[in-house]
Design an enzyme around this catalytic site. Structure first.
Site, PDB file in Angstrom:
ATOM      1  N   GLN A  16      24.031  15.726 -52.129  1.00  0.00           N
ATOM      2  CA  GLN A  16      24.078  17.190 -52.107  1.00  0.00           C
ATOM      3  C   GLN A  16      25.411  17.821 -52.508  1.00  0.00           C
ATOM      4  O   GLN A  16      25.438  18.773 -53.294  1.00  0.00           O
ATOM      5  CB  GLN A  16      23.704  17.689 -50.691  1.00  0.00           C
ATOM      6  N   LYS A  74      28.013  -0.489 -64.622  1.00  0.00           N
ATOM      7  CA  LYS A  74      28.598  -1.793 -64.291  1.00  0.00           C
ATOM      8  C   LYS A  74      28.288  -2.834 -65.376  1.00  0.00           C
ATOM      9  O   LYS A  74      28.754  -3.960 -65.297  1.00  0.00           O
ATOM     10  CB  LYS A  74      28.089  -2.253 -62.929  1.00  0.00           C
ATOM     11  N   ASN A  95      31.095  12.079 -56.402  1.00  0.00           N
ATOM     12  CA  ASN A  95      31.214  12.052 -54.936  1.00  0.00           C
ATOM     13  C   ASN A  95      30.701  10.722 -54.405  1.00  0.00           C
ATOM     14  O   ASN A  95      29.908  10.654 -53.488  1.00  0.00           O
ATOM     15  CB  ASN A  95      30.485  13.238 -54.277  1.00  0.00           C
ATOM     16  N   ARG A 103      36.244   0.425 -58.319  1.00  0.00           N
ATOM     17  CA  ARG A 103      35.489  -0.836 -58.412  1.00  0.00           C
ATOM     18  C   ARG A 103      34.701  -0.919 -59.719  1.00  0.00           C
ATOM     19  O   ARG A 103      34.475  -1.988 -60.253  1.00  0.00           O
ATOM     20  CB  ARG A 103      34.536  -0.979 -57.211  1.00  0.00           C
ATOM     21  N   GLU A 138      26.876  15.351 -44.210  1.00  0.00           N
ATOM     22  CA  GLU A 138      26.960  16.727 -43.710  1.00  0.00           C
ATOM     23  C   GLU A 138      27.406  16.882 -42.240  1.00  0.00           C
ATOM     24  O   GLU A 138      28.424  17.504 -41.948  1.00  0.00           O
ATOM     25  CB  GLU A 138      25.576  17.385 -43.891  1.00  0.00           C
ATOM     26  N   ASP A 167      28.275  19.931 -47.004  1.00  0.00           N
ATOM     27  CA  ASP A 167      27.874  19.482 -48.345  1.00  0.00           C
ATOM     28  C   ASP A 167      27.969  20.623 -49.358  1.00  0.00           C
ATOM     29  O   ASP A 167      28.799  20.607 -50.261  1.00  0.00           O
ATOM     30  CB  ASP A 167      26.437  18.958 -48.305  1.00  0.00           C
ATOM     31  N   GLY A 246      34.403  38.807 -34.961  1.00  0.00           N
ATOM     32  CA  GLY A 246      35.367  39.803 -35.387  1.00  0.00           C
ATOM     33  C   GLY A 246      35.926  40.693 -34.295  1.00  0.00           C
ATOM     34  O   GLY A 246      36.639  41.651 -34.589  1.00  0.00           O
ATOM     35  N   GLY A 247      35.580  40.408 -33.058  1.00  0.00           N
ATOM     36  CA  GLY A 247      36.164  41.196 -31.973  1.00  0.00           C
ATOM     37  C   GLY A 247      35.255  42.311 -31.465  1.00  0.00           C
ATOM     38  O   GLY A 247      35.540  42.934 -30.452  1.00  0.00           O
TER      39      GLY A 247
HETATM   40  N1  COA Z   1      25.512   2.452 -62.471  1.00  0.00           N
HETATM   41  C1  COA Z   1      25.888   1.414 -61.716  1.00  0.00           C
HETATM   42  N2  COA Z   1      26.291   1.550 -60.423  1.00  0.00           N
HETATM   43  C2  COA Z   1      26.291   2.779 -59.916  1.00  0.00           C
HETATM   44  C3  COA Z   1      25.922   3.903 -60.658  1.00  0.00           C
HETATM   45  C4  COA Z   1      25.518   3.701 -62.011  1.00  0.00           C
HETATM   46  N3  COA Z   1      25.144   4.701 -62.788  1.00  0.00           N
HETATM   47  N4  COA Z   1      26.023   5.009 -59.872  1.00  0.00           N
HETATM   48  C5  COA Z   1      26.446   4.564 -58.665  1.00  0.00           C
HETATM   49  N5  COA Z   1      26.623   3.231 -58.683  1.00  0.00           N
HETATM   50  C6  COA Z   1      27.085   2.385 -57.605  1.00  0.00           C
HETATM   51  C7  COA Z   1      28.469   2.721 -57.141  1.00  0.00           C
HETATM   52  O1  COA Z   1      29.404   2.219 -58.029  1.00  0.00           O
HETATM   53  C8  COA Z   1      28.495   2.046 -55.781  1.00  0.00           C
HETATM   54  O2  COA Z   1      28.735   0.680 -55.962  1.00  0.00           O
HETATM   55  P1  COA Z   1      29.822  -0.161 -55.101  1.00  0.00           P
HETATM   56  O3  COA Z   1      29.456   0.064 -53.674  1.00  0.00           O
HETATM   57  O4  COA Z   1      29.602  -1.551 -55.567  1.00  0.00           O
HETATM   58  O5  COA Z   1      31.153   0.374 -55.414  1.00  0.00           O
HETATM   59  C9  COA Z   1      27.059   2.166 -55.320  1.00  0.00           C
HETATM   60  O6  COA Z   1      26.316   2.603 -56.463  1.00  0.00           O
HETATM   61  C10 COA Z   1      26.775   3.113 -54.170  1.00  0.00           C
HETATM   62  O7  COA Z   1      27.578   4.267 -54.199  1.00  0.00           O
HETATM   63  P2  COA Z   1      27.985   4.979 -52.844  1.00  0.00           P
HETATM   64  O8  COA Z   1      28.693   6.220 -53.164  1.00  0.00           O
HETATM   65  O9  COA Z   1      28.694   4.005 -51.955  1.00  0.00           O
HETATM   66  O10 COA Z   1      26.543   5.351 -52.241  1.00  0.00           O
HETATM   67  P3  COA Z   1      26.016   5.218 -50.737  1.00  0.00           P
HETATM   68  O11 COA Z   1      24.590   5.600 -50.799  1.00  0.00           O
HETATM   69  O12 COA Z   1      26.317   3.901 -50.131  1.00  0.00           O
HETATM   70  O13 COA Z   1      26.852   6.328 -49.925  1.00  0.00           O
HETATM   71  C11 COA Z   1      27.622   8.571 -49.472  1.00  0.00           C
HETATM   72  C12 COA Z   1      26.486   7.671 -50.014  1.00  0.00           C
HETATM   73  C13 COA Z   1      27.209  10.004 -49.749  1.00  0.00           C
HETATM   74  C14 COA Z   1      27.793   8.341 -47.974  1.00  0.00           C
HETATM   75  C15 COA Z   1      28.938   8.222 -50.191  1.00  0.00           C
HETATM   76  O14 COA Z   1      28.718   8.313 -51.575  1.00  0.00           O
HETATM   77  C16 COA Z   1      30.103   9.133 -49.787  1.00  0.00           C
HETATM   78  O15 COA Z   1      30.699   8.999 -48.726  1.00  0.00           O
HETATM   79  N6  COA Z   1      30.477  10.064 -50.668  1.00  0.00           N
HETATM   80  C17 COA Z   1      31.592  10.950 -50.477  1.00  0.00           C
HETATM   81  C18 COA Z   1      31.285  12.022 -49.468  1.00  0.00           C
HETATM   82  C19 COA Z   1      30.067  12.819 -49.816  1.00  0.00           C
HETATM   83  O16 COA Z   1      29.942  13.378 -50.880  1.00  0.00           O
HETATM   84  N7  COA Z   1      29.169  12.904 -48.834  1.00  0.00           N
HETATM   85  C20 COA Z   1      28.093  13.849 -48.859  1.00  0.00           C
HETATM   86  C21 COA Z   1      26.987  13.479 -49.660  1.00  0.00           C
HETATM   87  S1  COA Z   1      25.922  14.904 -49.716  1.00  0.00           S
END
Ligand code: COA
Length: 424
Positions: A16, A74, A95, A103, A138, A167, A246-247
């Protein structure tokens, strides 16, 4: 011409916070290229699915006006294509969890090598410090940003709000950071990093609660209902129910129909400047001159009694009648609108804040359009892209791959399945 026409955004966002940011930029005219994992895409496409086989509302309502390219960042060929995208675009928004971009092999240093004008804009849960490696959603941000501790009633637990301030709120902050950085780039010729941590965004939105934290040192917060009720203050800004920030004393009061309609309520503010009109409207003209009622300070310990009397009056009216009667008198009131009422609101539909959109797989759905109106850059909301809908178009028209080069990319598996006809 749209305000951001000509600006190319490499949109590496998901869920989001990031998507709300890039959606705003798309609405202002930027070409937003959403990069998604082949065959999978943004996880929200498949979250809270309501129409089997179609992208969810979670996805469609956050990804309007974008193009989608499937790309495995990748895979070696995928990395080459991503490098070309970085060369070509002005802004990269992401994000991912902390460290994910490194990585993948695209550190800030590497990105700068590829394109020194690139603006790299990131949402992370926390800024630099002991929590910087955490994955954050969030409600975690609402809790860590001071919102939950100051929301709810004094005798209840900390409460999260329905507004997605962690978010979508951070997405807004990031969008401002990006356009500001773009402006600076026009003068310096250099890109920069833009970071919007979710905790910081929520703290920014809780600014008045931190104001009150410091005012506490000078004594109790007299405009809080807690003061009038004789309840001592603790060390931190307390939860203040529906008190206004706001008071001016304010509460949510029942209106006609409250027994069956959970949203038959109005917000009512007994603003000092219109106190006499409030007294007249609710049928308590004696309070205008009565000792203990005539000045705001005198009324502080009688707010329960006063609002009970106002509520006796609001309960005889619908929330819209309260609005119709009080508005001309400048008495601030606000009907508690349900989501159904908002979606059906004709006025919001006219301004484009509520829009109906056609989608090839799910049919018609309602969405929230652009809440910011630029007189010289009108917004036309278009549907969100299907996964990989523009893969070939982007490879060919944006990056200039054609013929053999295009076929090689498809064969490598870097972009998932493509429409053969389009590729040819
Ligand atoms: N091709 C290949 N790999 C891809 C890719 C693509 N097009 N897009 C994403 N990936 C990979 C990433 O490189 C990552 O790999 P790694 O763990 O080996 O480095 C993997 O997908 C997962 O990404 P990640 O961001 O860790 O997703 P998640 O589902 O585990 O976590 C969140 C989700 C939202 C918790 C995390 O992204 C986060 O904390 N983001 C920042 C804060 C944020 O925006 N939070 C609110 C979300 S609304």
């Amino acid at each position: 011409m749209k305000a951001l026409e000509g600006v190319k955004i490499l949109d590496f966002t998901h869920v989001q916070s990031g998507p709300t940011c890039t959606q705003l930029l798309a609405w202002f005219g930027a070409d937003v290229i959403k990069v998604e994992r082949p065959g999978v895409g943004d996880a929200t496409r498949q979250q809270l699915v309501d129409v089997p086989g179609a992208d969810s509302l979670y996805f469609t309502m956050l990804n309007h006006n974008k193009r989608s390219i499937e790309l495995n960042s990748k895979n070696e060929t995928g990395k080459e294509v991503l490098t070309r995208l970085i060369e070509t675009c002005d802004v990269m928004v992401e994000n991912f969890a902390p460290g994910a971009l490194d990585r993948m092999g695209f550190s800030w240093e590497r990105i700068q090598e590829i394109n020194p004008r690139m603006i790299l804009a990131s949402v992370k849960g926390f800024g630099p410090g002991k929590y910087e490696d955490c994955k954050v959603y969030e409600n975690v941000a609402q809790c860590a940003g001071g919102s939950a501790s100051t929301t709810g009633f004094l005798d209840g637990p900390p409460t999260v709000t329905g507004a997605q301030i962690g978010d979508s709120g951070t997405g807004l902050h990031l969008a401002l950071g990006i356009v500001t950085a773009l402006f600076q780039t026009t003068r310096t010729g250099r890109g920069q990093k833009v970071l919007a941590p979710m905790q910081d965004g929520v703290i920014n939105l809780c600014r008045v609660k931190l104001r009150d934290q410091q005012r506490l040192e000078a004594g109790p917060l007299k405009e809080y209902s807690q003061y009038g009720a004789g309840i001592e203050f603790g060390e931190a800004t307390p939860r203040a129910g529906n008190d206004s920030g706001g008071g001016q004393p304010g509460r949510i009061l029942k209106c006609k129909g409250w027994e069956t309609d959970p949203n038959a309520y109005t917000y009512f503010i007994t603003q000092a400047a219109v106190w006499e009109r409030v007294c007249d409207v609710i049928g308590a003209p004696e309070w205008k001159t009565k000792e203990g009622y005539k000045s705001p300070a005198e009324r502080l310990d009688k707010l329960d009694e006063i609002f009970a009397r106002v509520e006796e009056w609001t309960m005889t009216k619908t929330k819209f009648e309260v609005m119709d009667i009080c508005n001309p008198l400048d008495i601030p009131v606000g009907p508690i609108l349900s989501t159904k009422e908002i979606i059906e609101d004709e006025g919001l539909r006219k301004t484009g804040t509520i829009v109906d959109i056609d989608h090839p797989k799910r049919g018609k759905y309602t969405s929230v359009g652009c809440p910011i109106k630029l007189s010289d850059s009108p917004v036309e909301v278009t549907r969100s892209p299907l996964l990989g809908e523009h893969t070939v178009e982007i490879l060919r028209d944006v990056l200039g791959y054609d013929g053999e080069a295009l076929a090689k990319i498809v064969e490598s598996g870097a972009v998932g399945k493509v429409d053969q006809k389009a590729a040819e």
